[in-house]
Design a protein around this motif. Structure first.
Motif, PDB file in Angstrom:
ATOM      1  N   PRO A 114      46.340  41.206  31.857  1.00 21.96           N
ATOM      2  CA  PRO A 114      46.023  39.799  32.152  1.00 21.96           C
ATOM      3  C   PRO A 114      46.457  39.370  33.548  1.00 21.96           C
ATOM      4  CG  PRO A 114      47.811  39.957  30.565  1.00 21.96           C
ATOM      5  CD  PRO A 114      47.246  41.328  30.701  1.00 21.96           C
ATOM      6  N   LEU A 115      47.582  39.907  34.034  1.00 25.75           N
ATOM      7  CA  LEU A 115      48.008  39.569  35.391  1.00 25.75           C
ATOM      8  C   LEU A 115      47.038  40.137  36.423  1.00 25.75           C
ATOM      9  CD1 LEU A 115      51.896  40.045  35.229  1.00 25.75           C
ATOM     10  CD2 LEU A 115      50.576  37.931  35.065  1.00 25.75           C
ATOM     11  N   GLY A 116      46.561  41.364  36.164  1.00 28.19           N
ATOM     12  CA  GLY A 116      45.573  41.952  37.056  1.00 28.19           C
ATOM     13  C   GLY A 116      44.288  41.149  37.079  1.00 28.19           C
ATOM     14  N   GLY A 117      43.897  40.632  35.910  1.00 29.54           N
ATOM     15  CA  GLY A 117      42.712  39.792  35.846  1.00 29.54           C
ATOM     16  C   GLY A 117      42.881  38.512  36.648  1.00 29.54           C
ATOM     17  N   ALA A 118      44.081  37.936  36.592  1.00 33.42           N
ATOM     18  CA  ALA A 118      44.350  36.711  37.350  1.00 33.42           C
ATOM     19  C   ALA A 118      44.311  36.982  38.854  1.00 33.42           C
ATOM     20  CB  ALA A 118      45.709  36.139  36.955  1.00 33.42           C
ATOM     21  N   ILE A 119      44.873  38.120  39.277  1.00 29.84           N
ATOM     22  CA  ILE A 119      44.838  38.471  40.699  1.00 29.84           C
ATOM     23  C   ILE A 119      43.402  38.707  41.151  1.00 29.84           C
ATOM     24  CG2 ILE A 119      45.495  40.244  42.383  1.00 29.84           C
ATOM     25  CD1 ILE A 119      48.152  40.497  40.891  1.00 29.84           C
ATOM     26  N   ALA A 120      42.596  39.357  40.298  1.00 29.64           N
ATOM     27  CA  ALA A 120      41.181  39.557  40.632  1.00 29.64           C
ATOM     28  C   ALA A 120      40.480  38.220  40.811  1.00 29.64           C
ATOM     29  CB  ALA A 120      40.498  40.382  39.540  1.00 29.64           C
ATOM     30  N   THR A 121      40.775  37.258  39.947  1.00 28.20           N
ATOM     31  CA  THR A 121      40.180  35.926  40.060  1.00 28.20           C
ATOM     32  C   THR A 121      40.533  35.286  41.395  1.00 28.20           C
ATOM     33  OG1 THR A 121      40.216  35.583  37.654  1.00 28.20           O
ATOM     34  CG2 THR A 121      40.115  33.613  39.042  1.00 28.20           C
ATOM     35  N   ILE A 122      41.785  35.448  41.796  1.00 25.05           N
ATOM     36  CA  ILE A 122      42.234  34.892  43.078  1.00 25.05           C
ATOM     37  C   ILE A 122      41.489  35.531  44.241  1.00 25.05           C
ATOM     38  CG2 ILE A 122      44.194  34.796  44.676  1.00 25.05           C
ATOM     39  CD1 ILE A 122      45.993  34.527  42.165  1.00 25.05           C
ATOM     40  N   LEU A 123      41.406  36.858  44.228  1.00 25.14           N
ATOM     41  CA  LEU A 123      40.778  37.564  45.339  1.00 25.14           C
ATOM     42  C   LEU A 123      39.276  37.313  45.398  1.00 25.14           C
ATOM     43  CD1 LEU A 123      42.638  41.021  45.187  1.00 25.14           C
ATOM     44  CD2 LEU A 123      43.246  38.945  46.462  1.00 25.14           C
ATOM     45  N   ASN A 124      38.663  37.037  44.251  1.00 19.07           N
ATOM     46  CA  ASN A 124      37.227  36.777  44.215  1.00 19.07           C
ATOM     47  C   ASN A 124      36.863  35.350  44.608  1.00 19.07           C
ATOM     48  OD1 ASN A 124      36.659  39.386  43.346  1.00 19.07           O
ATOM     49  ND2 ASN A 124      36.692  38.838  41.179  1.00 19.07           N
ATOM     50  N   SER A 125      37.844  34.480  44.647  1.00 13.65           N
ATOM     51  CA  SER A 125      37.570  33.077  44.951  1.00 13.65           C
ATOM     52  C   SER A 125      37.025  32.912  46.368  1.00 13.65           C
ATOM     53  CB  SER A 125      38.842  32.242  44.795  1.00 13.65           C
ATOM     54  OG  SER A 125      38.624  30.917  45.259  1.00 13.65           O
ATOM     55  N   PRO A 126      35.919  32.214  46.532  1.00 14.00           N
ATOM     56  CA  PRO A 126      35.380  32.000  47.883  1.00 14.00           C
ATOM     57  C   PRO A 126      36.331  31.207  48.771  1.00 14.00           C
ATOM     58  CG  PRO A 126      34.237  30.633  46.249  1.00 14.00           C
ATOM     59  CD  PRO A 126      35.087  31.594  45.484  1.00 14.00           C
ATOM     60  N   ASP A 127      37.273  30.485  48.156  1.00 18.35           N
ATOM     61  CA  ASP A 127      38.234  29.709  48.942  1.00 18.35           C
ATOM     62  C   ASP A 127      39.102  30.608  49.816  1.00 18.35           C
ATOM     63  OD1 ASP A 127      37.252  27.455  47.715  1.00 18.35           O
ATOM     64  OD2 ASP A 127      38.827  27.391  46.187  1.00 18.35           O
ATOM     65  N   ASN A 128      39.285  31.885  49.397  1.00 13.77           N
ATOM     66  CA  ASN A 128      40.124  32.799  50.160  1.00 13.77           C
ATOM     67  C   ASN A 128      39.344  33.573  51.222  1.00 13.77           C
ATOM     68  OD1 ASN A 128      42.615  32.283  48.763  1.00 13.77           O
ATOM     69  ND2 ASN A 128      41.747  33.371  47.017  1.00 13.77           N
ATOM     70  N   GLY A 129      38.021  33.515  51.161  1.00 10.32           N
ATOM     71  CA  GLY A 129      37.197  34.123  52.192  1.00 10.32           C
ATOM     72  C   GLY A 129      37.355  35.620  52.349  1.00 10.32           C
ATOM     73  N   THR A 133      48.014  39.965  50.137  1.00 13.43           N
ATOM     74  CA  THR A 133      49.381  39.483  49.891  1.00 13.43           C
ATOM     75  C   THR A 133      49.438  37.967  50.011  1.00 13.43           C
ATOM     76  OG1 THR A 133      50.193  41.553  50.869  1.00 13.43           O
ATOM     77  CG2 THR A 133      51.797  39.786  50.528  1.00 13.43           C
ATOM     78  N   LYS A 134      48.845  37.457  51.061  1.00 13.40           N
ATOM     79  CA  LYS A 134      48.814  36.013  51.299  1.00 13.40           C
ATOM     80  C   LYS A 134      48.121  35.282  50.153  1.00 13.40           C
ATOM     81  CE  LYS A 134      47.363  32.731  54.927  1.00 13.40           C
ATOM     82  NZ  LYS A 134      46.373  31.903  54.188  1.00 13.40           N
ATOM     83  N   ALA A 135      46.971  35.810  49.721  1.00 15.87           N
ATOM     84  CA  ALA A 135      46.219  35.162  48.646  1.00 15.87           C
ATOM     85  C   ALA A 135      47.013  35.123  47.351  1.00 15.87           C
ATOM     86  CB  ALA A 135      44.888  35.887  48.443  1.00 15.87           C
ATOM     87  N   ILE A 136      47.707  36.214  47.045  1.00 13.41           N
ATOM     88  CA  ILE A 136      48.487  36.274  45.811  1.00 13.41           C
ATOM     89  C   ILE A 136      49.592  35.227  45.809  1.00 13.41           C
ATOM     90  CG2 ILE A 136      50.143  37.678  44.501  1.00 13.41           C
ATOM     91  CD1 ILE A 136      48.420  40.123  45.207  1.00 13.41           C
ATOM     92  N   PHE A 137      50.367  35.194  46.885  1.00 13.30           N
ATOM     93  CA  PHE A 137      51.543  34.319  46.884  1.00 13.30           C
ATOM     94  C   PHE A 137      51.230  32.870  47.226  1.00 13.30           C
ATOM     95  CE2 PHE A 137      53.620  38.473  47.100  1.00 13.30           C
ATOM     96  CZ  PHE A 137      54.540  38.305  46.078  1.00 13.30           C
ATOM     97  N   GLU A 138      50.021  32.600  47.636  1.00 13.42           N
ATOM     98  CA  GLU A 138      49.620  31.211  47.827  1.00 13.42           C
ATOM     99  C   GLU A 138      48.848  30.675  46.627  1.00 13.42           C
ATOM    100  OE1 GLU A 138      47.693  30.662  51.578  1.00 13.42           O
ATOM    101  OE2 GLU A 138      49.512  31.145  52.723  1.00 13.42           O
ATOM    102  N   ASN A 139      48.709  31.527  45.593  1.00 16.58           N
ATOM    103  CA  ASN A 139      48.014  31.104  44.376  1.00 16.58           C
ATOM    104  C   ASN A 139      48.771  31.566  43.129  1.00 16.58           C
ATOM    105  OD1 ASN A 139      45.124  30.037  45.314  1.00 16.58           O
ATOM    106  ND2 ASN A 139      45.634  31.820  46.575  1.00 16.58           N
ATOM    107  N   THR A 140      50.085  31.512  43.185  1.00 19.34           N
ATOM    108  CA  THR A 140      50.887  31.995  42.058  1.00 19.34           C
ATOM    109  C   THR A 140      50.683  31.162  40.795  1.00 19.34           C
ATOM    110  OG1 THR A 140      52.757  30.709  42.918  1.00 19.34           O
ATOM    111  CG2 THR A 140      52.675  33.060  43.488  1.00 19.34           C
ATOM    112  N   GLN A 141      50.208  29.918  40.944  1.00 16.28           N
ATOM    113  CA  GLN A 141      49.983  29.092  39.763  1.00 16.28           C
ATOM    114  C   GLN A 141      48.892  29.690  38.875  1.00 16.28           C
ATOM    115  OE1 GLN A 141      51.740  26.587  38.638  1.00 16.28           O
ATOM    116  NE2 GLN A 141      50.422  26.441  36.821  1.00 16.28           N
ATOM    117  N   THR A 142      47.873  30.279  39.507  1.00 15.09           N
ATOM    118  CA  THR A 142      46.806  30.930  38.741  1.00 15.09           C
ATOM    119  C   THR A 142      47.357  32.100  37.944  1.00 15.09           C
ATOM    120  OG1 THR A 142      45.137  30.306  40.374  1.00 15.09           O
ATOM    121  CG2 THR A 142      44.603  32.154  38.926  1.00 15.09           C
TER     122      THR A 142
END
Length: 358
Positions: A77-92, A309-318
């Motif tokens: 589930p944590l890997g799925g959450a990280i994938a969601t973060i990385l796939n977000s267009p907000d992170n470019g 790294t930046k995307a992960i730690f700037e979206n820890t709430q997800t």
């Protein structure tokens, strides 16, 4: 005009008409002169339409696989959450990241080395073994191309037994049916080391099953095994599920044994599983734990690793919303227990944020 003159002019007209209908030869020089101009325009058009995504680093890695563990564990589930973060267009990042179910730590190291995954969850002890070519990697050799991205949270070695198996200590496992983790997993390494500290080996067990968390859960409920090792964050879904459908108990490891364990294997720490973490648990249970972490290949693009790294730690709430242990993942503890060299891309981000190992 006499007939001979008329006939002469008719012949001339026919000749000129015939010549005019013939295809004109193309001069090679004209074609050669025009070709470079056409190629220049094609190159210019390609430069305009092929844009390297600055946020993702090299732009070559469009698909990104995150190696996790069994679907019943915490990595998935944590890997799925990280994938969601990385796939977000907000992170470019221009990535298509997916969480891949695997046999966990040992297998994940090999996936990174072979290039079959780009990011992987691994226990910090297994990471050390792989880098130095010891323990589970003694015959496989050193995996020196792996680099750390971040440490995440404590991984607790949970020993779950059927209540009717009458187990109160690790020593009681002699002659019992035991699930020691999936083949090639960090859990299996933990099981073997903990049994060793208690004077036991696999030969002392009635049955040794190499099972994933989900498989162990099913066999506990069906009375096919007596006890299972599960190394994961607390609570983990595999233990939660079996505790709601069967009477189980957590087997403690004494503080003295954990101290002995950490003296031989310095990655272990002592943690307490609190009352109420699982149904029917009324007392604090002392347990051994290691750290979960993320690794990447040393060859991974520095810019890409920085932005991951930046995307992960700037979206820890997800991440926190995906699993209870997600709230343990913080920038401040991202280097705690790091057993190998950090990838330069991640290190650059930590340097900018002033993060140091405690």
């Amino acid at each position: 005009m006499n007939k001979r003159v008329v006939a002469f002019f008719l012949v001339l007209v026919m000749i000129f008409t015939f010549v005019g209908c013939q295809p004109q030869a193309t001069e090679p020089t004209a074609t050669d002169e025009k070709a470079p101009a056409t190629e220049e325009k094609a190159d210019e058009k390609q430069e305009e339409t092929t844009t390297e995504p600055a946020a993702s680093g090299s732009g070559e890695l469009d698909f990104l696989s995150i190696a996790t563990g069994g679907t019943g564990g915490t990595y998935y589930p944590l890997g799925g959450a990280i994938a969601t973060i990385l796939n977000s267009p907000d992170n470019g990042l221009n990535l298509q990241a997916t969480a891949q179910a695997t046999g966990a730590s040992v297998e994940n190291v090999e996936l990174i080395t072979r290039g079959d995954a780009e990011v992987a969850f691994v226990q910090n002890d297994v990471t050390y073994y792989a880098f130095n070519g010891v323990e589970a990697f003694a015959e496989k050799g050193k995996f020196e191309n792996i680099r750390g991205l971040a440490t995440l949270y404590p991984e607790v070695v949970q020993i779950i037994a059927r209540a009717d198996a009458e187990l109160t200590s690790v020593e009681d496992m002699a002659g019992k049916r035991v699930a020691v983790g999936a083949p090639g997993s960090g859990t299996e390494v933990n099981a073997r080391q903990i049994l060793e500290i208690h004077g036991l080996s696999y030969e002392d067990l009635a049955k040794v099953d190499y099972l994933s968390f989900a498989e162990a859960t099913d066999q506990l409920k069906n009375n096919q095994i007596d006890v299972a090792f599960v190394t994961a964050a607390v609570p983990t879904s595999a233990v939660t599920e079996v505790s709601t459908t069967a009477d189980v108990a957590l087997i403690p490891i004494t503080a003295e044994k954990i101290k002995e364990l950490s003296e031989k294997y310095p990655y272990y720490i002592q943690v307490d599983i609190q009352p109420g973490d699982y149904r029917g648990q009324e007392e604090v249970v002392s347990a051994a734990a290691v750290m979960a972490m993320l690794i990447v290949s040393e060859d991974m693009d520095e810019g890409l690793v920085y932005n991951i790294t930046k995307a992960i730690f700037e979206n820890t709430q997800t991440i926190a919303e995906s699993h209870a242990r997600g709230s343990d993942i913080t920038l401040e503890s991202a280097l705690d227990g790091m057993p190998i060299e950090v990838h330069p891309g991640a290190q650059k981000y930590y340097d900018e944020k002033g993060v140091q190992a405690n």
